[in-house]
Design a protein around this motif. Structure first.
Motif, PDB file in Angstrom:
ATOM      1  N   LEU A 167      -6.482 -13.734   8.235  1.00  0.00           N
ATOM      2  CA  LEU A 167      -7.444 -13.267   7.230  1.00  0.00           C
ATOM      3  C   LEU A 167      -7.056 -11.889   6.695  1.00  0.00           C
ATOM      4  N   PHE A 168      -6.589 -11.019   7.572  1.00  0.00           N
ATOM      5  CA  PHE A 168      -6.154  -9.693   7.143  1.00  0.00           C
ATOM      6  C   PHE A 168      -4.967  -9.800   6.190  1.00  0.00           C
ATOM      7  N   LEU A 169      -3.987 -10.617   6.546  1.00  0.00           N
ATOM      8  CA  LEU A 169      -2.810 -10.761   5.691  1.00  0.00           C
ATOM      9  C   LEU A 169      -3.153 -11.413   4.367  1.00  0.00           C
ATOM     10  N   ARG A 170      -4.088 -12.349   4.372  1.00  0.00           N
ATOM     11  CA  ARG A 170      -4.522 -12.972   3.121  1.00  0.00           C
ATOM     12  C   ARG A 170      -5.175 -11.928   2.211  1.00  0.00           C
ATOM     13  N   GLY A 171      -5.999 -11.050   2.802  1.00  0.00           N
ATOM     14  CA  GLY A 171      -6.646 -10.003   2.020  1.00  0.00           C
ATOM     15  C   GLY A 171      -5.637  -9.017   1.456  1.00  0.00           C
ATOM     16  N   VAL A 172      -4.631  -8.653   2.231  1.00  0.00           N
ATOM     17  CA  VAL A 172      -3.592  -7.735   1.764  1.00  0.00           C
ATOM     18  C   VAL A 172      -2.802  -8.370   0.629  1.00  0.00           C
TER      19      VAL A 172
ATOM     20  N   GLN B 160      -3.793 -10.699  -1.476  1.00  0.00           N
ATOM     21  CA  GLN B 160      -4.625 -10.776  -2.674  1.00  0.00           C
ATOM     22  C   GLN B 160      -4.757  -9.415  -3.339  1.00  0.00           C
ATOM     23  N   THR B 161      -4.893  -8.366  -2.537  1.00  0.00           N
ATOM     24  CA  THR B 161      -4.991  -7.019  -3.092  1.00  0.00           C
ATOM     25  C   THR B 161      -3.712  -6.638  -3.821  1.00  0.00           C
ATOM     26  N   GLN B 162      -2.569  -6.954  -3.233  1.00  0.00           N
ATOM     27  CA  GLN B 162      -1.298  -6.638  -3.873  1.00  0.00           C
ATOM     28  C   GLN B 162      -1.112  -7.443  -5.149  1.00  0.00           C
ATOM     29  N   THR B 163      -1.547  -8.686  -5.171  1.00  0.00           N
ATOM     30  CA  THR B 163      -1.452  -9.517  -6.371  1.00  0.00           C
ATOM     31  C   THR B 163      -2.334  -8.953  -7.471  1.00  0.00           C
ATOM     32  N   GLU B 164      -3.549  -8.536  -7.115  1.00  0.00           N
ATOM     33  CA  GLU B 164      -4.459  -7.964  -8.112  1.00  0.00           C
ATOM     34  C   GLU B 164      -3.893  -6.663  -8.673  1.00  0.00           C
ATOM     35  N   GLU B 165      -3.301  -5.829  -7.830  1.00  0.00           N
ATOM     36  CA  GLU B 165      -2.710  -4.578  -8.304  1.00  0.00           C
ATOM     37  C   GLU B 165      -1.522  -4.854  -9.217  1.00  0.00           C
ATOM     38  N   THR B 166      -0.727  -5.847  -8.885  1.00  0.00           N
ATOM     39  CA  THR B 166       0.430  -6.197  -9.707  1.00  0.00           C
ATOM     40  C   THR B 166      -0.020  -6.716 -11.059  1.00  0.00           C
ATOM     41  N   ASP B 167      -1.055  -7.556 -11.065  1.00  0.00           N
ATOM     42  CA  ASP B 167      -1.571  -8.091 -12.317  1.00  0.00           C
ATOM     43  C   ASP B 167      -2.189  -6.986 -13.177  1.00  0.00           C
ATOM     44  N   ALA B 168      -2.782  -5.991 -12.546  1.00  0.00           N
ATOM     45  CA  ALA B 168      -3.430  -4.908 -13.284  1.00  0.00           C
ATOM     46  C   ALA B 168      -2.425  -3.906 -13.840  1.00  0.00           C
ATOM     47  N   ASN B 169      -1.265  -3.770 -13.212  1.00  0.00           N
ATOM     48  CA  ASN B 169      -0.272  -2.778 -13.617  1.00  0.00           C
ATOM     49  C   ASN B 169       1.112  -3.408 -13.784  1.00  0.00           C
ATOM     50  N   PRO B 170       1.284  -4.307 -14.734  1.00  0.00           N
ATOM     51  CA  PRO B 170       2.609  -4.952 -14.867  1.00  0.00           C
ATOM     52  C   PRO B 170       3.696  -3.971 -15.311  1.00  0.00           C
ATOM     53  N   ALA B 171       3.349  -2.921 -16.030  1.00  0.00           N
ATOM     54  CA  ALA B 171       4.357  -1.960 -16.507  1.00  0.00           C
ATOM     55  C   ALA B 171       4.969  -1.214 -15.313  1.00  0.00           C
ATOM     56  N   LEU B 172       4.184  -0.963 -14.293  1.00  0.00           N
ATOM     57  CA  LEU B 172       4.715  -0.268 -13.124  1.00  0.00           C
ATOM     58  C   LEU B 172       5.754  -1.125 -12.406  1.00  0.00           C
ATOM     59  N   ASP B 173       5.528  -2.412 -12.360  1.00  0.00           N
ATOM     60  CA  ASP B 173       6.487  -3.299 -11.695  1.00  0.00           C
ATOM     61  C   ASP B 173       7.819  -3.315 -12.419  1.00  0.00           C
ATOM     62  N   SER B 174       7.793  -3.397 -13.733  1.00  0.00           N
ATOM     63  CA  SER B 174       9.061  -3.448 -14.488  1.00  0.00           C
ATOM     64  C   SER B 174       9.765  -2.093 -14.463  1.00  0.00           C
ATOM     65  N   ALA B 175       9.005  -1.003 -14.371  1.00  0.00           N
ATOM     66  CA  ALA B 175       9.624   0.307 -14.321  1.00  0.00           C
ATOM     67  C   ALA B 175      10.293   0.575 -12.972  1.00  0.00           C
ATOM     68  N   CYS B 176       9.746  -0.021 -11.918  1.00  0.00           N
ATOM     69  CA  CYS B 176      10.281   0.195 -10.580  1.00  0.00           C
ATOM     70  C   CYS B 176      11.474  -0.717 -10.293  1.00  0.00           C
ATOM     71  N   SER B 177      11.665  -1.757 -11.054  1.00  0.00           N
ATOM     72  CA  SER B 177      12.734  -2.719 -10.775  1.00  0.00           C
ATOM     73  C   SER B 177      14.071  -2.196 -11.203  1.00  0.00           C
TER      74      SER B 177
END
Length: 61
Positions: free
Chosen positions: A37-42, A44-61
């Motif tokens: 349950l803890f890993l599922r929550g983590v 989901q949180t990371q997925t939500e953050e990625t969806d909210a900030n797609p520009a940060l992901d492309s800048a870090c790659s």
């Protein structure tokens, strides 16, 4: 234990270890569920953050 037959002592040990095995099995299953349950929550949180900030992901790659 004085006064107990060896068969009774053997049965008492068997019953005690059976209870111990049951308790340890239950704790193992509960721990696995908590971790899952803890890993599922983590995740989901990371997925939500990625969806909210797609520009940060492309800048870090």
């Amino acid at each position: 234990m004085p006064g107990l037959a060896p068969e009774a002592l053997s049965q008492a040990y068997a019953a005690a270890f059976q209870r111990l095995l049951t308790v340890l099995s239950a704790l193992t299953v509960l721990s696995a569920l908590v971790v899952a349950l803890f890993l599922r929550g983590v995740a989901q949180t990371q997925t939500e953050e990625t969806d909210a900030n797609p520009a940060l992901d492309s800048a870090c790659s």
